[in-house]
Every structure is written in structure tokens, then in C-alpha cells.
Design a protein around this motif. Structure first.
Motif, PDB file in Angstrom:
ATOM      1  N   SER A 135     -24.070  13.927  10.913  1.00 25.21           N
ATOM      2  CA  SER A 135     -23.925  13.881   9.467  1.00 25.21           C
ATOM      3  C   SER A 135     -22.794  14.769   8.965  1.00 25.21           C
ATOM      4  CB  SER A 135     -25.238  14.285   8.790  1.00 25.21           C
ATOM      5  OG  SER A 135     -25.544  15.622   9.102  1.00 25.21           O
ATOM      6  N   PHE A 136     -22.316  14.415   7.808  1.00 24.41           N
ATOM      7  CA  PHE A 136     -21.273  15.158   7.121  1.00 24.41           C
ATOM      8  C   PHE A 136     -21.618  15.098   5.641  1.00 24.41           C
ATOM      9  CE2 PHE A 136     -17.175  15.065   4.803  1.00 24.41           C
ATOM     10  CZ  PHE A 136     -16.705  16.310   5.155  1.00 24.41           C
ATOM     11  N   PRO A 137     -22.432  16.060   5.156  1.00 24.14           N
ATOM     12  CA  PRO A 137     -22.837  15.992   3.752  1.00 24.14           C
ATOM     13  C   PRO A 137     -21.634  16.179   2.833  1.00 24.14           C
ATOM     14  CG  PRO A 137     -23.644  18.012   4.775  1.00 24.14           C
ATOM     15  CD  PRO A 137     -22.985  17.205   5.857  1.00 24.14           C
ATOM     16  N   PRO A 138     -21.453  15.294   1.868  1.00 23.15           N
ATOM     17  CA  PRO A 138     -20.301  15.407   0.972  1.00 23.15           C
ATOM     18  C   PRO A 138     -20.438  16.627   0.069  1.00 23.15           C
ATOM     19  CG  PRO A 138     -21.757  13.657   0.247  1.00 23.15           C
ATOM     20  CD  PRO A 138     -22.302  14.148   1.551  1.00 23.15           C
ATOM     21  N   GLN A 139     -19.326  17.278  -0.195  1.00 17.33           N
ATOM     22  CA  GLN A 139     -19.317  18.430  -1.086  1.00 17.33           C
ATOM     23  C   GLN A 139     -18.674  18.095  -2.434  1.00 17.33           C
ATOM     24  OE1 GLN A 139     -20.992  21.164  -0.121  1.00 17.33           O
ATOM     25  NE2 GLN A 139     -21.444  19.968   1.699  1.00 17.33           N
ATOM     26  N   THR A 140     -17.886  17.020  -2.457  1.00 23.90           N
ATOM     27  CA  THR A 140     -17.223  16.618  -3.698  1.00 23.90           C
ATOM     28  C   THR A 140     -17.389  15.122  -3.880  1.00 23.90           C
ATOM     29  OG1 THR A 140     -15.097  16.101  -2.661  1.00 23.90           O
ATOM     30  CG2 THR A 140     -15.450  18.400  -3.323  1.00 23.90           C
ATOM     31  N   ASP A 141     -17.118  14.655  -5.089  1.00 24.30           N
ATOM     32  CA  ASP A 141     -17.200  13.217  -5.365  1.00 24.30           C
ATOM     33  C   ASP A 141     -16.277  12.414  -4.472  1.00 24.30           C
ATOM     34  OD1 ASP A 141     -19.196  13.068  -7.227  1.00 24.30           O
ATOM     35  OD2 ASP A 141     -17.871  13.197  -8.958  1.00 24.30           O
ATOM     36  N   LYS A 142     -15.164  13.025  -4.035  1.00 21.37           N
ATOM     37  CA  LYS A 142     -14.205  12.332  -3.177  1.00 21.37           C
ATOM     38  C   LYS A 142     -14.865  11.814  -1.897  1.00 21.37           C
ATOM     39  CE  LYS A 142     -10.028  13.195  -0.510  1.00 21.37           C
ATOM     40  NZ  LYS A 142      -9.100  14.187  -0.042  1.00 21.37           N
ATOM     41  N   ASN A 143     -15.850  12.555  -1.380  1.00 21.97           N
ATOM     42  CA  ASN A 143     -16.519  12.181  -0.130  1.00 21.97           C
ATOM     43  C   ASN A 143     -17.832  11.429  -0.341  1.00 21.97           C
ATOM     44  OD1 ASN A 143     -14.537  13.432   1.438  1.00 21.97           O
ATOM     45  ND2 ASN A 143     -15.521  15.408   1.190  1.00 21.97           N
ATOM     46  N   LYS A 144     -18.175  11.125  -1.559  1.00 25.92           N
ATOM     47  CA  LYS A 144     -19.397  10.392  -1.867  1.00 25.92           C
ATOM     48  C   LYS A 144     -19.145   8.895  -1.673  1.00 25.92           C
ATOM     49  CE  LYS A 144     -22.545   9.943  -5.805  1.00 25.92           C
ATOM     50  NZ  LYS A 144     -22.700  10.320  -7.215  1.00 25.92           N
ATOM     51  N   GLN A 145     -20.124   8.178  -1.161  1.00 25.46           N
ATOM     52  CA  GLN A 145     -19.960   6.750  -0.888  1.00 25.46           C
ATOM     53  C   GLN A 145     -19.648   5.968  -2.157  1.00 25.46           C
ATOM     54  OE1 GLN A 145     -22.603   8.579   0.026  1.00 25.46           O
ATOM     55  NE2 GLN A 145     -23.277   8.066   2.061  1.00 25.46           N
ATOM     56  N   TYR A 146     -18.844   4.926  -1.987  1.00 28.68           N
ATOM     57  CA  TYR A 146     -18.540   4.018  -3.083  1.00 28.68           C
ATOM     58  C   TYR A 146     -19.352   2.749  -2.933  1.00 28.68           C
ATOM     59  CZ  TYR A 146     -14.577   6.612  -4.957  1.00 28.68           C
ATOM     60  OH  TYR A 146     -13.803   7.559  -5.561  1.00 28.68           O
ATOM     61  N   PHE A 147     -19.781   2.193  -4.056  1.00 28.39           N
ATOM     62  CA  PHE A 147     -20.416   0.891  -4.077  1.00 28.39           C
ATOM     63  C   PHE A 147     -19.416  -0.116  -4.612  1.00 28.39           C
ATOM     64  CE2 PHE A 147     -24.845   2.852  -4.709  1.00 28.39           C
ATOM     65  CZ  PHE A 147     -25.171   2.686  -3.379  1.00 28.39           C
ATOM     66  N   LEU A 148     -19.387  -1.292  -4.013  1.00 27.17           N
ATOM     67  CA  LEU A 148     -18.588  -2.397  -4.521  1.00 27.17           C
ATOM     68  C   LEU A 148     -19.437  -3.140  -5.542  1.00 27.17           C
ATOM     69  CD1 LEU A 148     -16.381  -4.830  -2.565  1.00 27.17           C
ATOM     70  CD2 LEU A 148     -18.128  -5.726  -4.075  1.00 27.17           C
ATOM     71  N   ILE A 149     -18.877  -3.378  -6.718  1.00 26.83           N
ATOM     72  CA  ILE A 149     -19.593  -4.084  -7.773  1.00 26.83           C
ATOM     73  C   ILE A 149     -18.858  -5.391  -8.045  1.00 26.83           C
ATOM     74  CG2 ILE A 149     -20.311  -4.018 -10.193  1.00 26.83           C
ATOM     75  CD1 ILE A 149     -20.297  -0.924  -9.894  1.00 26.83           C
ATOM     76  N   SER A 150     -19.574  -6.500  -7.948  1.00 29.92           N
ATOM     77  CA  SER A 150     -18.994  -7.814  -8.183  1.00 29.92           C
ATOM     78  C   SER A 150     -19.667  -8.421  -9.402  1.00 29.92           C
ATOM     79  CB  SER A 150     -19.218  -8.702  -6.952  1.00 29.92           C
ATOM     80  OG  SER A 150     -18.755  -9.997  -7.203  1.00 29.92           O
TER      81      SER A 150
END
Length: 147
Positions: free
Chosen positions: A95-110
């Protein structure tokens, strides 16, 4: 079906080949998302004395416009398709816990023909209230308990 046919069927299902085919078709035919998609894409990585090569089951690529003066990124999704037997195979995620929004997963929205991405979401009822609550994996290992 004969015993041999049943064994072949079971082994084919366990390879993940059908999941790979479905995943490839999903990304390659996703009209409004326009992914460039490859199957069995070769890779080679060398760092110092360490060298690794192999094949990515499905590789999906797409340019993403972020609306900031030419600040476009390339979305690269390497996808490994496996069906592990829970009795003998196990997955371990480094694991690599994100520390900033930059490392937070993105969701694709259609939404119809409009595609967008966001990492601006929280699920407090599920325990995801801050950036560090989200999980990221930087390395994944599969091992066989019998061997």
C-alpha cells in the motif's frame, strides 16, 4: 462432457482469458471515452541491476484535458486480468496511502457523451473522510500457497 473437456474448461476459466477479452472489448468499444486499447502489450523495465519484462493483459490509453492552459495528461491504465483460486492463490498489495489529493484515485464519470474525471469525493459512512483514508497500491504480488 468428458473428464478431459471438463478439465480444459476449468483451466481456461481459471486463466482469466474471458475476463481479459471482456475488459478489452469494454474499453475498445467505449464510444464516448475513446480509449486506445491493446491486448498482451509488451513492457520492459530496467533499473540498475534489476530488469523485468512481460505482457500487460489490457492496456487502455486516453488523453485527458484538464482545462488548465495546455495542462493535459495521458491516462494510462495497465490492467491485469486474473481469476485466482482462493484455496491456493493469494494477492498481496503493497500500500501507498495518499497524502495529497494528487495521489487520490480518480473516478471516470460518463454522462451521455460528456466524459470527466474527479477525485473530489468523500464517503464518510464508509470511512473515507480524508485523503489519507483512501488506499493506493504501488505493487501487487500474487503467490501460490502450495509452492
Amino acid at each position: 462432457m468428458s473428464d478431459v473437456e471438463n478439465k480444459i474448461k476449468k483451466e481456461l476459466i481459471n486463466t482469466g482469458i474471458f475476463l481479459e477479452g471482456y475488459t478489452y472489448k469494454l474499453f475498445s468499444q467505449w464510444n464516448n471515452a475513446k480509449f486506445t486499447t491493446y491486448r498482451e502489450f509488451p513492457f520492459h523495465n530496467k533499473s540498475g541491476d534489476f530488469e523485468i519484462e512481460g505482457l500487460i493483459d489490457v492496456l487502455a490509453l486516453r488523453g485527458v484535458e484538464r482545462g488548465l492552459a495546455g495542462d493535459n495528461i495521458e491516462l494510462v491504465l495497465p490492467i491485469e486480468c486474473k481469476r485466482a483460486d482462493p484455496v491456493i492463490k493469494h494477492w498481496v498489495f503493497e500500500s501507498f496511502p495518499p497524502q495529497t489529493d494528487k495521489n487520490k484515485q480518480y473516478f471516470l464519470i460518463s454522462d451521455g457523451n460528456k466524459i470527466s474525471y474527479t477525485n473530489d469525493y468523500d464517503f464518510p459512512k464508509l470511512g473515507y473522510s480524508s485523503v489519507s483514508d483512501y488506499e493506493n497500491a504501488i505493487n501487487v504480488f500474487e503467490f501460490n500457497q502450495e509452492t
